[in-house]
Scaffold this motif. Structure first.
Motif, PDB file in Angstrom:
ATOM      1  N   UNK A   1       0.739  -1.182  -0.055  1.00 36.79           N
ATOM      2  CA  UNK A   1      -0.144  -0.034   0.183  1.00 36.79           C
ATOM      3  C   UNK A   1       0.795   1.311  -0.068  1.00 36.79           C
ATOM      4  N   UNK A   2       0.289   2.395  -0.655  1.00 41.63           N
ATOM      5  CA  UNK A   2       1.029   3.561  -0.797  1.00 41.63           C
ATOM      6  C   UNK A   2       0.546   4.494   0.394  1.00 41.63           C
ATOM      7  N   UNK A   3       0.865   5.655   0.732  1.00 41.91           N
ATOM      8  CA  UNK A   3       0.492   6.405   1.855  1.00 41.91           C
ATOM      9  C   UNK A   3      -1.176   6.525   1.795  1.00 41.91           C
ATOM     10  N   UNK A   4      -1.645   6.821   0.739  1.00 40.27           N
ATOM     11  CA  UNK A   4      -3.132   7.121   0.650  1.00 40.27           C
ATOM     12  C   UNK A   4      -3.909   5.870   1.081  1.00 40.27           C
ATOM     13  N   UNK A   5      -3.484   4.869   0.356  1.00 33.12           N
ATOM     14  CA  UNK A   5      -4.274   3.500   0.953  1.00 33.12           C
ATOM     15  C   UNK A   5      -3.812   3.181   2.429  1.00 33.12           C
TER      16      UNK A   5
ATOM     17  N   UNK B   1     -13.136  -1.579  -3.027  1.00 29.91           N
ATOM     18  CA  UNK B   1     -12.987  -0.361  -3.923  1.00 29.91           C
ATOM     19  C   UNK B   1     -12.194  -0.519  -4.777  1.00 29.91           C
ATOM     20  N   UNK B   2     -10.905  -1.228  -4.589  1.00 31.54           N
ATOM     21  CA  UNK B   2      -9.946  -1.385  -5.538  1.00 31.54           C
ATOM     22  C   UNK B   2     -10.096  -2.123  -6.713  1.00 31.54           C
TER      23      UNK B   2
ATOM     24  N   UNK C   1     -10.582   6.403  -1.126  1.00 31.84           N
ATOM     25  CA  UNK C   1     -10.123   5.280  -2.141  1.00 31.84           C
ATOM     26  C   UNK C   1     -10.615   5.585  -3.481  1.00 31.84           C
ATOM     27  N   UNK C   2     -12.060   6.135  -3.465  1.00 34.00           N
ATOM     28  CA  UNK C   2     -12.664   6.184  -4.713  1.00 34.00           C
ATOM     29  C   UNK C   2     -12.157   7.154  -5.669  1.00 34.00           C
ATOM     30  N   UNK C   3     -11.235   8.121  -5.023  1.00 36.01           N
ATOM     31  CA  UNK C   3     -10.717   9.387  -5.441  1.00 36.01           C
ATOM     32  C   UNK C   3      -9.405   9.132  -6.029  1.00 36.01           C
TER      33      UNK C   3
END
Length: 153
Positions: free
Chosen positions: A61-65, A89-90, A145-147
């Protein structure tokens, strides 16, 4: 509310190794117990492969996830709910229990508190706000997550 979560996690992420679960009050209530083995930390005694696969998942995972995972996991008090929301979501997997309805994730994260409310009653001005807050936190993480672009996952 926990229906299919353990099975989805076992097949989608943990190579068939099922997470441990404790059953009570017609729902899965996860109770803290000491793990067997060398580790002295508390928690359910999941198979070691579940911990390894969970760590592998988090390391992708990256920082956003990670932010979204932390938000869902902290609110739901369950890594399995957090991971399942991220995957819903992914990847849009149809067998994901939250793929069509995120309210199921909110309900799964509130099993213990709702059980207590059923037994002892609702505290107006506290439990009702907790319900709302849980929904806001999970839906906010879902919106995040959707963004973000799916190729970052």
């Amino acid at each position: 509310s926990w229906k299919d979560i353990h099975e989805f996690c076992a097949t989608a992420q943990f190579d068939g190794f099922a997470p441990a679960k404790a059953i009570g009050a017609q729902d899965g209530l996860l109770m803290s117990r000491a793990r067997s083995g060398a580790s002295k930390s508390s928690g359910l005694p999941h198979p070691e492969q579940v911990y390894e696969k969970a760590e592998e998942f988090v390391n992708t995972l990256d920082a956003w996830h990670l932010t979204a995972l932390h938000s869902v996991t902290a609110e739901a008090k369950s890594f399995l709910v957090g991971m399942t929301v991220l995957l819903s979501t992914a990847h849009q997997e149809p067998q994901n229990p939250f793929a069509q309805d995120l309210r199921k994730a909110v309900k799964a994260g509130r099993v213990e508190e709702e059980f207590q409310i059923d037994n002892w009653g609702l505290v107006e001005g506290q439990h009702d706000y907790d319900r709302l807050n849980a929904s806001i936190q999970l839906h906010s993480a879902h919106l995040l997550l959707s963004s973000i672009a799916s190729e970052n996952f």
